[in-house]
Design a protein around this motif. Structure first.
Motif, PDB file in Angstrom:
ATOM      1  N   VAL A 144     111.127 -15.401 -19.379  1.00  0.00           N
ATOM      2  CA  VAL A 144     110.561 -14.445 -18.417  1.00  0.00           C
ATOM      3  C   VAL A 144     110.805 -13.009 -18.871  1.00  0.00           C
ATOM      4  CG1 VAL A 144     110.810 -13.523 -16.076  1.00  0.00           C
ATOM      5  CG2 VAL A 144     110.645 -15.995 -16.428  1.00  0.00           C
ATOM      6  N   PHE A 145     112.001 -12.698 -19.337  1.00  0.00           N
ATOM      7  CA  PHE A 145     112.300 -11.333 -19.774  1.00  0.00           C
ATOM      8  C   PHE A 145     111.547 -10.982 -21.053  1.00  0.00           C
ATOM      9  CE2 PHE A 145     115.759 -11.308 -16.744  1.00  0.00           C
ATOM     10  CZ  PHE A 145     115.856  -9.966 -16.401  1.00  0.00           C
ATOM     11  N   LEU A 146     111.377 -11.945 -21.949  1.00  0.00           N
ATOM     12  CA  LEU A 146     110.569 -11.673 -23.137  1.00  0.00           C
ATOM     13  C   LEU A 146     109.118 -11.377 -22.755  1.00  0.00           C
ATOM     14  CD1 LEU A 146     111.806 -14.250 -25.816  1.00  0.00           C
ATOM     15  CD2 LEU A 146     112.164 -11.781 -25.756  1.00  0.00           C
ATOM     16  N   TYR A 147     108.615 -12.120 -21.786  1.00  0.00           N
ATOM     17  CA  TYR A 147     107.239 -11.880 -21.327  1.00  0.00           C
ATOM     18  C   TYR A 147     107.121 -10.493 -20.689  1.00  0.00           C
ATOM     19  CZ  TYR A 147     102.968 -12.198 -18.589  1.00  0.00           C
ATOM     20  OH  TYR A 147     101.746 -11.933 -18.039  1.00  0.00           O
ATOM     21  N   ILE A 148     108.113 -10.103 -19.883  1.00  0.00           N
ATOM     22  CA  ILE A 148     108.074  -8.779 -19.242  1.00  0.00           C
ATOM     23  C   ILE A 148     108.084  -7.673 -20.297  1.00  0.00           C
ATOM     24  CG2 ILE A 148     109.384  -7.170 -17.797  1.00  0.00           C
ATOM     25  CD1 ILE A 148     110.322  -9.590 -16.167  1.00  0.00           C
ATOM     26  N   LEU A 149     108.962  -7.824 -21.291  1.00  0.00           N
ATOM     27  CA  LEU A 149     109.031  -6.814 -22.352  1.00  0.00           C
ATOM     28  C   LEU A 149     107.738  -6.760 -23.153  1.00  0.00           C
ATOM     29  CD1 LEU A 149     111.077  -4.803 -23.605  1.00  0.00           C
ATOM     30  CD2 LEU A 149     111.650  -6.588 -25.258  1.00  0.00           C
ATOM     31  N   HIS A 150     107.155  -7.938 -23.410  1.00  0.00           N
ATOM     32  CA  HIS A 150     105.893  -7.996 -24.151  1.00  0.00           C
ATOM     33  C   HIS A 150     104.749  -7.374 -23.345  1.00  0.00           C
ATOM     34  CE1 HIS A 150     102.085  -9.927 -25.380  1.00  0.00           C
ATOM     35  NE2 HIS A 150     102.587  -9.858 -26.596  1.00  0.00           N
ATOM     36  N   ALA A 151     104.729  -7.630 -22.050  1.00  0.00           N
ATOM     37  CA  ALA A 151     103.650  -7.110 -21.209  1.00  0.00           C
ATOM     38  C   ALA A 151     103.755  -5.602 -21.028  1.00  0.00           C
ATOM     39  CB  ALA A 151     103.675  -7.803 -19.849  1.00  0.00           C
ATOM     40  N   ILE A 152     104.965  -5.074 -20.912  1.00  0.00           N
ATOM     41  CA  ILE A 152     105.129  -3.642 -20.669  1.00  0.00           C
ATOM     42  C   ILE A 152     104.893  -2.826 -21.929  1.00  0.00           C
ATOM     43  CG2 ILE A 152     106.795  -1.856 -20.030  1.00  0.00           C
ATOM     44  CD1 ILE A 152     108.065  -3.821 -18.110  1.00  0.00           C
ATOM     45  N   TYR A 153     105.417  -3.307 -23.046  1.00  0.00           N
ATOM     46  CA  TYR A 153     105.409  -2.506 -24.277  1.00  0.00           C
ATOM     47  C   TYR A 153     104.461  -3.032 -25.343  1.00  0.00           C
ATOM     48  CZ  TYR A 153     109.371  -0.215 -22.144  1.00  0.00           C
ATOM     49  OH  TYR A 153     110.166   0.480 -21.271  1.00  0.00           O
ATOM     50  N   ASP A 154     103.457  -3.788 -24.968  1.00  0.00           N
ATOM     51  CA  ASP A 154     102.359  -4.162 -25.857  1.00  0.00           C
ATOM     52  C   ASP A 154     102.877  -4.770 -27.171  1.00  0.00           C
ATOM     53  OD1 ASP A 154      99.827  -4.533 -26.807  1.00  0.00           O
ATOM     54  OD2 ASP A 154      99.554  -2.468 -27.487  1.00  0.00           O
ATOM     55  N   SER A 155     103.277  -6.017 -27.091  1.00  0.00           N
ATOM     56  CA  SER A 155     103.753  -6.777 -28.259  1.00  0.00           C
ATOM     57  C   SER A 155     105.013  -6.164 -28.876  1.00  0.00           C
ATOM     58  CB  SER A 155     102.652  -6.873 -29.315  1.00  0.00           C
ATOM     59  OG  SER A 155     101.495  -7.478 -28.782  1.00  0.00           O
ATOM     60  N   PHE A 156     105.898  -5.654 -28.030  1.00  0.00           N
ATOM     61  CA  PHE A 156     107.197  -5.116 -28.452  1.00  0.00           C
ATOM     62  C   PHE A 156     107.063  -3.900 -29.385  1.00  0.00           C
ATOM     63  CE2 PHE A 156     107.488  -9.856 -28.384  1.00  0.00           C
ATOM     64  CZ  PHE A 156     108.048  -9.981 -27.128  1.00  0.00           C
ATOM     65  N   ASP A 157     105.922  -3.242 -29.372  1.00  0.00           N
ATOM     66  CA  ASP A 157     105.708  -2.125 -30.289  1.00  0.00           C
ATOM     67  C   ASP A 157     106.267  -0.832 -29.698  1.00  0.00           C
ATOM     68  OD1 ASP A 157     104.870  -0.848 -32.566  1.00  0.00           O
ATOM     69  OD2 ASP A 157     102.860  -0.441 -31.811  1.00  0.00           O
TER      70      ASP A 157
END
Length: 265
Positions: A144-157
């Motif tokens: 869930v936290f990986l998904y949140i980070l991915h969704a907020i910061y566009d592929s962890f960029d």
């Protein structure tokens, strides 16, 4: 944040964990907590102060920063570490419940040498399910936290430049992020450590389920073999008894005793 308290809690779980659980704990402390405390906090520092936009419009920089960084990486990772550590408390509380139950039983029956649990920390019965539940919840929380980070910061960029046109900015404003490359590297590192923890937790679940299934098969096959052996011995005993009697109910031994001995004639 008091990381020593978190370390004390997880260290208490360590003695009830499998080998995979100890590896997971080492990864969390060395590659996540230690990196977080020593390096990551200093890299991010005051994000809003280092966020620079080419405008002097009051409120524009704050609004743009809030849009592109709704939650700081540091705070998100802190929440993640706290949440993934919480399910481990279930195991500690269950073991404490077993020990308290054992203590109350011996207080009630002081002369009894019977033990309710041979080992309160051994993963059998309800404790096995508690341990499996903690692994499942930790894995779900990580995802869930990986998904949140991915969704907020566009592929962890972490881009060097972002363009903002939100009110009250007068036009399209260029905003620059401080140390974007360094932040990107730390983000990828923390994401990789989180993914490694997921793999370890899933592997541990597979290991525990396989071990329990193997034990069940061995126990079931052992009982079946015992029943088949007993049935075979009963069948042979019944046949031997049946052979010693004729259809009229007379014993063969009686008939042999009453028959003349032809060899003596």
């Amino acid at each position: 944040m008091d990381w020593k308290t978190l370390q004390g809690v997880l260290s208490g779980v360590n003695k009830y964990s499998t080998g995979f659980g100890r590896i997971w704990l080492s990864v969390v402390f060395i590659f996540r907590v230690l990196v977080y405390v020593v390096a990551a906090e200093k890299v991010w520092g005051d994000d809003q102060k280092d966020f620079d936009c080419n405008t002097r419009q009051p409120g524009c920089t704050n609004v743009c920063f809030d849009y592109f960084f709704p939650i700081s990486h540091i705070r998100l990772w802190a929440l993640q570490l706290i949440f993934i550590s919480t399910p481990s408390l279930l195991v500690v509380m269950h073991v404490a419940y077993r020990k308290d139950k054992e203590r109350k039983y011996h207080l009630k029956h002081p002369d009894s040498s019977t033990r309710l649990y041979q080992d309160a920390g051994k993963k059998h019965g309800g404790l096995w399910w508690t341990y499996m539940s903690s692994l499942f919840f930790k894995t779900v929380i990580e995802i869930v936290f990986l998904y949140i980070l991915h969704a907020i910061y566009d592929s962890f960029d972490m881009p060097r430049l972002v363009k903002c046109e939100i009110q009250p900015c007068p036009n399209v404003v260029d905003c620059y992020i401080a140390r974007p490359t360094e932040k990107r590297i730390f983000t990828y590192f923390m994401v990789g450590a989180s993914a490694l923890c997921i793999v370890i937790s899933v592997t541990e679940m597979i290991y525990l389920i396989s071990k329990r299934f193997f034990r069940f098969c061995m126990l079931h096959c052992g009982k079946r073999k015992s029943v088949m052996t007993k049935g075979k011995s009963d069948f042979l005993s019944h046949n031997l008894t049946h052979v010693n009697y004729l259809h009229n109910g007379k014993s063969l031994d009686v008939i042999r005793a009453s028959a003349p001995n032809l060899s003596s004639m």
